[in-house]
Design a protein around this motif. Structure first.
Motif, mmCIF file in Angstrom:
data_model
loop_
_atom_site.group_PDB
_atom_site.id
_atom_site.type_symbol
_atom_site.label_atom_id
_atom_site.label_comp_id
_atom_site.label_asym_id
_atom_site.label_seq_id
_atom_site.Cartn_x
_atom_site.Cartn_y
_atom_site.Cartn_z
ATOM 1 N N PHE A 29 -32.731 -10.029 -27.679
ATOM 2 C CA PHE A 29 -34.038 -10.089 -27.047
ATOM 3 C C PHE A 29 -34.840 -11.258 -27.603
ATOM 4 C CE2 PHE A 29 -32.459 -5.786 -26.835
ATOM 5 C CZ PHE A 29 -32.653 -5.463 -25.505
ATOM 6 N N TYR A 63 -36.947 2.133 -26.349
ATOM 7 C CA TYR A 63 -37.928 1.196 -26.914
ATOM 8 C C TYR A 63 -37.779 -0.184 -26.265
ATOM 9 C CZ TYR A 63 -39.774 -2.285 -30.163
ATOM 10 O OH TYR A 63 -40.412 -3.365 -30.711
ATOM 11 N N TYR A 64 -36.537 -0.683 -26.201
ATOM 12 C CA TYR A 64 -36.317 -2.009 -25.625
ATOM 13 C C TYR A 64 -36.575 -2.011 -24.122
ATOM 14 C CZ TYR A 64 -34.465 -3.733 -30.019
ATOM 15 O OH TYR A 64 -34.344 -4.129 -31.333
ATOM 16 N N ASP A 86 -34.618 -9.137 -31.471
ATOM 17 C CA ASP A 86 -33.665 -8.159 -31.993
ATOM 18 C C ASP A 86 -32.399 -8.148 -31.143
ATOM 19 O OD1 ASP A 86 -35.461 -7.406 -33.980
ATOM 20 O OD2 ASP A 86 -36.427 -5.944 -32.678
ATOM 21 N N GLU A 96 -40.211 -2.415 -23.823
ATOM 22 C CA GLU A 96 -40.587 -3.789 -24.175
ATOM 23 C C GLU A 96 -40.305 -4.746 -23.013
ATOM 24 O OE1 GLU A 96 -41.825 -5.249 -27.329
ATOM 25 O OE2 GLU A 96 -42.544 -3.179 -27.264
ATOM 26 N N LEU A 97 -39.153 -4.569 -22.382
ATOM 27 C CA LEU A 97 -38.814 -5.439 -21.253
ATOM 28 C C LEU A 97 -39.743 -5.191 -20.069
ATOM 29 C CD1 LEU A 97 -34.895 -5.480 -21.233
ATOM 30 C CD2 LEU A 97 -36.433 -7.388 -21.731
ATOM 31 N N VAL A 132 -33.627 -12.533 -22.150
ATOM 32 C CA VAL A 132 -32.577 -11.695 -22.751
ATOM 33 C C VAL A 132 -31.290 -12.504 -22.721
ATOM 34 C CG1 VAL A 132 -31.260 -9.554 -22.615
ATOM 35 C CG2 VAL A 132 -33.659 -9.585 -21.921
ATOM 36 N N MET A 171 -39.255 -10.583 -29.067
ATOM 37 C CA MET A 171 -38.722 -9.429 -29.791
ATOM 38 C C MET A 171 -37.740 -9.865 -30.872
ATOM 39 S SD MET A 171 -38.233 -6.755 -26.607
ATOM 40 C CE MET A 171 -38.002 -7.948 -25.304
ATOM 41 N N TRP A 185 -26.997 -7.450 -26.172
ATOM 42 C CA TRP A 185 -28.213 -8.058 -25.654
ATOM 43 C C TRP A 185 -29.074 -8.521 -26.824
ATOM 44 C CZ3 TRP A 185 -30.629 -5.112 -20.901
ATOM 45 C CH2 TRP A 185 -29.661 -5.044 -19.876
ATOM 46 N N LEU A 201 -29.259 -5.616 -29.534
ATOM 47 C CA LEU A 201 -28.820 -4.281 -29.175
ATOM 48 C C LEU A 201 -27.360 -4.390 -28.743
ATOM 49 C CD1 LEU A 201 -29.802 -1.354 -28.889
ATOM 50 C CD2 LEU A 201 -30.462 -1.879 -26.528
#
Length: 289
Positions: free
Chosen positions: A14, A101-102, A3, A105-106, A19, A1, A12, A5
């Protein structure tokens, strides 16, 4: 990912396979966060991911580690308060869509069998050397051995008689950690070949344990210490840790109970226990005489 957060007291990042959690070190951040600084959590170390409403206009992204994947959480054994949980990311409510969203994804990256215990630790333990002051002594860990040096102001006569203690990791099979936020908090070392032996019921009578108290053995010092020792024990090929609830119970010495009541009074005077908690615990201790 790839990105980032940013939440309250933590960020965090990603990565493709993990993570990376970086904790804020500001004065308002939980002291455990400040002590941990950052942690890299592989996706294979996670059991589940949830998103739920938080307090005061926030949402909480929470990743639950697999049993046996993180030495810190294994040592904590469910005793951490939510505010200190390193797997909780608190976000403003307006970030809910992005957080969902995350979370999705996780979830998509959880490995098959994520609900099963991990066969080994997948998250790195805090690094030695580590030390902290308990009520009855100073505990140090250099990566290869744990040492307890007793304080004359707090150590019991049983510990003074036994003398200062040194425990090589290869001679240990686990660690018991009872939070200092609870009454009778302690850190006890479980020695190999001694798991079935009768140990002193009270940690203040056990030379393989140090006891916490008002201002001693705080979570941000004693828990990373316990996690580091636990990881070293596992690396040395020792046995699985004995849970806190497995501690052997036995009759109590009146002097020990008197000391516990005195300590309870200190907590009460400091406002750390309520009137009801003080009365109930005192009655419980007196009933054991």
């Amino acid at each position: 990912m790839g990105d980032v957060l940013a939440g309250i007291h933590a960020t965090w990042e990603f990565e493709p396979d993990a993570v990376l959690i970086r904790f804020e070190r500001g004065i308002r951040a939980p002291k455990l966060y400040q002590a941990l600084r950052e942690r890299r959590v592989p996706h294979e170390a996670l059991a589940s991911v949830t998103l739920s409403p938080g307090r005061r206009g926030t949402v909480v992204l929470h990743a639950t580690p697999r049993a046996g994947a993180d030495p810190l959480m294994e040592a904590a054994a469910g005793q951490l308060k939510d505010a200190c949980d390193p797997y909780r990311l608190v976000l403003p409510a307006e970030s809910e869509t992005l957080a969902e969203y995350y979370a999705d994804e996780l979830r998509a990256r959880l490995v098959p069998g994520a609900a099963e215990p991990a066969e080994r630790f997948l998250v790195a333990a805090p690094e030695a050397p580590l030390q902290f002051k308990a009520y009855d002594g100073k505990a140090t860990f250099d990566g290869g051995q744990v040492a307890f040096r007793w304080f004359w102001t707090g150590a019991s006569s049983a510990k003074w008689k036994a003398g200062d203690q040194t425990f090589p990791v290869r001679e240990l099979s686990g660690v018991e950690w009872r939070s200092p936020d609870l009454f009778d908090g302690y850190l006890r070392l479980v020695r190999r070949g001694h798991a079935g032996d009768v140990q002193p019921a009270q940690a203040d009578q056990d030379p393989a344990a140090v006891v916490f108290g008002l201002g001693y053995g705080p979570v941000h010092e004693s828990l990373p210490f316990a996690a580091a020792v636990l990881a070293a024990v596992r690396d040395a090929g020792a046995l699985a840790p004995v849970p806190v609830s497995a501690a052997v119970t036995a009759g109590r010495d009146p002097a020990v109970i008197a000391e516990r009541i005195r300590h309870l009074g200190e907590l009460y005077q400091a406002g750390l226990v309520t009137d009801e908690e003080f009365a109930a615990k005192k009655a419980q201790l007196l009933a054991e005489l």
